[in-house]
Design a protein around this motif. Structure first.
Motif, short mmCIF file in Angstrom:
data_model
loop_
_atom_site.label_atom_id
_atom_site.label_comp_id
_atom_site.label_asym_id
_atom_site.label_seq_id
_atom_site.Cartn_x
_atom_site.Cartn_y
_atom_site.Cartn_z
N GLY A 1 39.65 30.10 23.95
CA GLY A 1 40.04 29.67 25.29
C GLY A 1 39.88 30.86 26.23
N PHE A 2 39.40 30.61 27.45
CA PHE A 2 39.11 31.69 28.41
C PHE A 2 40.15 31.68 29.52
CE2 PHE A 2 35.29 30.71 26.14
CZ PHE A 2 34.70 31.94 25.90
N CYS A 3 40.69 32.86 29.82
CA CYS A 3 41.75 32.99 30.82
C CYS A 3 41.39 34.05 31.86
CB CYS A 3 43.07 33.38 30.14
SG CYS A 3 43.73 32.11 29.03
N PHE A 4 42.08 33.96 32.97
CA PHE A 4 41.85 34.88 34.08
C PHE A 4 42.61 36.18 33.84
CE2 PHE A 4 42.82 36.43 38.42
CZ PHE A 4 41.52 36.62 38.87
N LYS A 5 41.90 37.30 33.95
CA LYS A 5 42.53 38.62 33.83
C LYS A 5 42.82 39.16 35.24
CE LYS A 5 41.39 43.46 33.14
NZ LYS A 5 42.02 43.76 34.40
N GLN A 6 44.07 39.48 35.47
CA GLN A 6 44.45 40.04 36.76
C GLN A 6 44.20 41.55 36.78
OE1 GLN A 6 48.42 38.96 37.93
NE2 GLN A 6 48.09 36.76 37.60
N LYS A 7 44.19 42.10 37.97
CA LYS A 7 44.03 43.54 38.11
C LYS A 7 45.19 44.26 37.43
CE LYS A 7 41.53 43.38 42.53
NZ LYS A 7 41.54 43.76 43.96
N MET B 1 33.92 31.18 39.05
CA MET B 1 32.87 30.25 38.63
C MET B 1 32.58 30.39 37.15
SD MET B 1 30.74 27.94 39.46
CE MET B 1 29.45 27.15 38.51
N THR B 2 32.53 31.61 36.68
CA THR B 2 32.23 31.85 35.26
C THR B 2 33.37 31.36 34.38
OG1 THR B 2 30.84 33.73 35.80
CG2 THR B 2 31.73 33.64 33.56
N LEU B 3 34.62 31.51 34.85
CA LEU B 3 35.76 31.02 34.09
C LEU B 3 35.65 29.51 33.89
CD1 LEU B 3 38.47 31.59 32.74
CD2 LEU B 3 39.57 31.37 34.98
N ALA B 4 35.22 28.81 34.93
CA ALA B 4 35.05 27.36 34.81
C ALA B 4 33.96 27.03 33.80
CB ALA B 4 34.70 26.77 36.18
N PHE B 5 32.84 27.74 33.89
CA PHE B 5 31.73 27.48 32.96
C PHE B 5 32.13 27.77 31.52
CE2 PHE B 5 28.08 29.62 30.78
CZ PHE B 5 27.44 28.46 30.38
#
Length: 852
Positions: free
Chosen positions: A755-761, A782-786
């Motif tokens: 599963g792919f998640c968003f990495k914050q600063k 966009m890449t996270l969605a893909f």
């Protein structure tokens, strides 16, 4: 076949035999740390009422000499254990062979030696009918029958058993070698009494499992190695697998249907192409018909099929990792079918198969012995008078030259022409160098381009008569050793029409330093694993236009470390493949061992359509076989299509749109690197274990469960100058620029898709949470969605269907155009996923339970 009973017997028999041999050694005053003198041992036994014969005394002395010699090489304890192991497996193999022969009525005497044909009778028929046995002394039989002293019945049975084994030496010399006195001396007691090894063999395994089922030999061999294998894999991860461990660590009995698939689609395919045989008529139900080809390809194949005159007796097939001979036995059966179709008698067919067609090799003498027995039993099945014909199959044991005295070469080749002798001497010296570690490298030894005629003449021309110097002592042993290398070398040097095997699977990281260096030097493109090395070797052993058929780990099809190997494989035609995935072996559960079986021809046909049967979604050995036979799940594709995907994975089921991989994520993203503390116990905590106000604990992404868009940020890592210096000293500290940027991370190891998640600063991440970063925040969204889409799963499964997903796998994915609409949806998905994450108490931002 009751494999549970077979397994339980084999494991328990090994324990009992080893305990019995150990007890015999102790009784003879031979111990782990040394042995008593002959006189001391004899007097001690005499005091107990046990009297050794002169032959037994000499046998004990030879045994002590053997142990002394082994102790110098291995140490006292290892030498002691090695002798116990050798005697135990020698008797185990013999008992199994005797049981098979008596059940199938193959014993020349006609009387069972381990059991009785009368149900319920424990006493073997040979004991009751000893007066009819022509391989025993009738005088001794009478003496035993008149002996009423304690243990007389057991001594009588031991005499008959040893005599039977020695009598079988004449017809099966490689299985029943003349029993050395020390081997007989260490034969355990109480064999056919209740609880004895012979009694258990007869009573625990149903007789039907031995009737014409030679594969039971393989199962017994595999299960006999259960505890040695567990011992090897139970050692510390840093421990290397030594050459003596390789058989136990790598032996794996090939499922019968996969053996049939490999043999029918290689050897059987030759018979179809060259002799016009119909696979349906022959009963080859695992034979895959040729995929539909273009007219141009058909024309090329027609030329290939008619390019030489086929002679059945010249066909050669080898299993270079033969184990207990399962593949060779089925190859024997198929060869018999082919010979019969051409009008040969059974007698002539069997002779030709053993003398001209069939070859095998293994590094384990135990496996060799069983393979030899299995093949010989096949000969007996088809030819009732087979045992009288004095035939020996071309089966060889991996050998090494370390025990050969090079000084003895001076006594050889004396009658040869001086120039030829010098040439031969150079060749022999080279051969000795090649086999210096032959027991470890086995079939991988390269011995091409030798003048075998000169080497053979040199070896055969030796003169010991009249040589009285100490230098000539042991010359006959040297000649015998050279002859073994000569025959083995010739078998390895010649080319084969079919090379078919289940090679050992062993990561080279576990191999000995010698084996690792050997693979790096000779097989740099396949050095990661022993199975991959054998892929190259088997193709080297095949003739031009010959076939290589194997079952291997499927990692070579996808991993970047095998990209060069795939490039080599693409020089030849993949005729067909049964892509098995996990659980192809009923003995192995889980997802780690994922396999594929395939048949390749050593020829490249431009535009050839191979057939691929996808069985990865079937969850058992039987399910995969049924799926194969159903005729469903079959794909066909040209190998040229694999090159359209980065890394050229063998993704036969994927249809790739031209140009979709012309631009990949690597053009806009980069791997963020990794942080590795090398001591998580000290430097990593859950966030609730530290004070929120402590500025030296930072958010640490460190793997976790399957999540999309947001989550798995429950750990923290110590981020002081001292700790960062510690990470850096091990090469595991992230660059600050990677920490400060946004990105996308995922769980590295998963049984399904990550599963792919968003990495914050300012979030730090470990190697368990691989991360890619980009300075373009829109690209991140966009890449996270893909990456969380079905499109990604389709391509990722094609390029990396393993449990581990690394940055390189993701960066090779296609780059899609950025759109504002998708950005908005991704932000909404992140918010929804975050709200869900915050509903759990493990979240930093947990407020209250949503059910309250």
């Amino acid at each position: 076949m009751n494999k549970t009973a077979i397994k339980n017997y084999a494991i328990e028999a090994r324990r009992k035999l080893m305990d019995g041999v150990r007890t015999k050694l102790t009784t003879l005053s031979i111990y782990e740390d040394g042995h008593a003198t002959t006189q001391e041992a004899v007097e001690k036994l005499r005091a107990q009422g046990v009297f050794l014969s002169e032959g037994e005394v000499r046998a004990r002395e030879r045994l002590c000499e053997k142990l002394t010699g082994l102790s110098k090489e291995l140490g006292d304890k290892k030498a002691f254990v090695q002798v116990i192991e050798a005697v135990a497996y020698t008797w185990f193999n013999r008992f199994v062979a005797l049981r098979y022969m008596e059940v199938n009525d193959y014993l020349p005497s006609g009387y069972r030696i381990l059991s009785s044909v009368e149900v319920g009778r424990a006493e073997p028929d040979a004991v009751r009918n000893a007066q009819y046995l022509d391989f025993v002394s009738q005088t001794k039989v009478e003496q035993f029958r008149d002996d009423t002293s304690p243990g007389a019945a057991e001594r009588f049975y031991r005499y008959l058993l040893v005599a039977q084994c020695n009598a079988l030496h004449d017809i099966l010399p490689a299985m029943f070698q003349r029993i050395e006195d020390d081997t007989e001396l260490l034969l355990p007691d109480n064999l056919y009494q209740k609880g004895g090894v012979v009694h258990d063999l007869v009573s625990a395994i149903h007789e039907d499992d031995f009737k014409d089922q030679v594969q039971i030999i393989g199962w017994l061999y595999q299960y006999y190695n259960t505890e040695p294998k567990a011992d090897v894999f139970g050692r510390p991860k840093t421990a290397k697998i030594q050459k003596e461990d390789i058989p136990a660590a790598t032996q794996l009995f090939t499922p019968d249907w996969i053996v049939r698939y490999m043999v029918e689609n290689s050897l059987g395919r030759i018979a179809v192409e060259k002799l016009g045989l119909d696979p349906v008529v022959m009963g080859w139900k695992y034979y895959l018909p040729e995929a539909e080809q273009t007219p141009d390809v058909m024309a090329q194949l027609k030329v290939l099929a008619n390019d030489d005159v086929f002679q059945l007796e010249e066909l050669k097939i080898i299993d270079p990792c033969m184990g207990s001979g399962h593949i060779l036995v089925y190859a024997f059966d198929v060869l018999m079918q082919i010979y019969e179709s051409q009008g040969y008698t059974n007698r002539d067919a069997v002779r030709s198969i053993l003398q001209k067609n069939l070859y095998g090799l293994d590094i384990d003498p135990r496996a060799h012995q069983l393979a030899y027995f299995a093949v010989m039993m096949r000969g007996r099945k088809y030819d009732n008078r087979f045992f009288r014909r004095n035939l020996m199959p071309h089966l060889y044991i991996g050998a090494e030259s370390n025990g050969i005295r090079r000084s003895h070469l001076a006594f050889m080749g004396q009658s040869m022409n001086p120039m030829e002798r010098n040439m031969a001497l150079v060749q022999v010296e080279s051969l000795l160098d090649a086999f210096q570690d032959g027991k470890e490298y086995g079939s991988l030894v390269s011995v091409e381009d030798y003048r075998w005629d000169l080497i053979g003449a040199f070896i055969d021309d030796f003169h010991q008569e009249g040589q009285f110097s100490m230098e000539a002592v042991g010359l006959e042993d040297t000649v015998a050793g050279l002859q073994a290398l000569y025959f083995l070398g010739q078998a390895l040097a010649q080319k084969y029409d079919v090379v078919v095997t289940n090679p050992p699977y062993m990561s080279m990281s576990n191999g000995s330093p010698k084996l690792i260096d050997f693979a790096k030097k000779h097989y740099p493109d396949s050095k990661s694993d022993l199975f991959a090395v054998f892929m190259e070797k088997c193709l080297q052993m095949a003739k031009p236009n010959g076939y290589s058929a194997m079952i291997t780990m499927h990692s070579w099809m996808f991993l970047s470390s095998y990209e060069k190997l795939r490039g080599k494989m693409m020089n030849y035609d993949i005729i067909n493949m049964a892509h098995l995935g996990a659980r192809a072996f009923e003995e192995i559960g889980g997802e780690v061992v994922q396999t594929t079986s395939w048949v390749m021809q050593k020829h490249h046909t431009e535009g050839y359509q191979g057939s691929y049967v996808r069985l990865v979604d079937f969850n058992s050995q039987d399910g995969k076989e049924a799926g194969f036979l159903s005729g469903a799940c079959v794909y066909s594709t040209q190998q040229e299509n694999f090159g359209k995907i980065p890394g050229s994975p063998i993704a036969y089921w994927v249809k790739v749109k031209d140009g979709i991989f012309s631009d990949t994520l690597s053009s806009r993203f980069a791997s963020g690197g990794r942080n590795k503390t090398h001591n998580d116990e000290r430097y990593v905590r859950y966030h609730w274990e530290v004070r929120n106000s402590n500025p030296f604990w930072k958010v640490y992404l460190n793997g976790g469960s399957y999540r999309k868009y947001y989550g798995n940020n429950i750990e923290v890592v110590l981020w002081t100058e001292e700790s960062k210096s510690e990470y850096q000293s091990h090469g595991g500290k992230l660059k600050d620029s990677a920490i400060q940027q946004e990105g996308v991370f995922w769980n590295k190891i998963t049984s399904n898709l990550p599963g792919f998640c968003f990495k914050q600063k300012n979030w730090i991440f470990s190697s368990n949470a691989p991360t890619i970063i980009s300075e373009d925040s829109n690209a991140n969204l966009m890449t996270l969605a893909f990456l969380n889409s079905k499109v990604l799963s389709y391509y990722l499964k094609a390029m990396n269907p393993t449990v581990t997903t690394n940055p390189g796998n993701i960066l090779s994915m296609p780059l899609l155009p950025v759109t504002t609409t998708v950005d908005t949806l991704v932000q909404q998905n992140i918010a929804i996923s975050r709200a869900d994450w915050d509903d759990f108490e493990t979240s930093w931002d947990f407020k209250r339970n949503p059910l309250i």
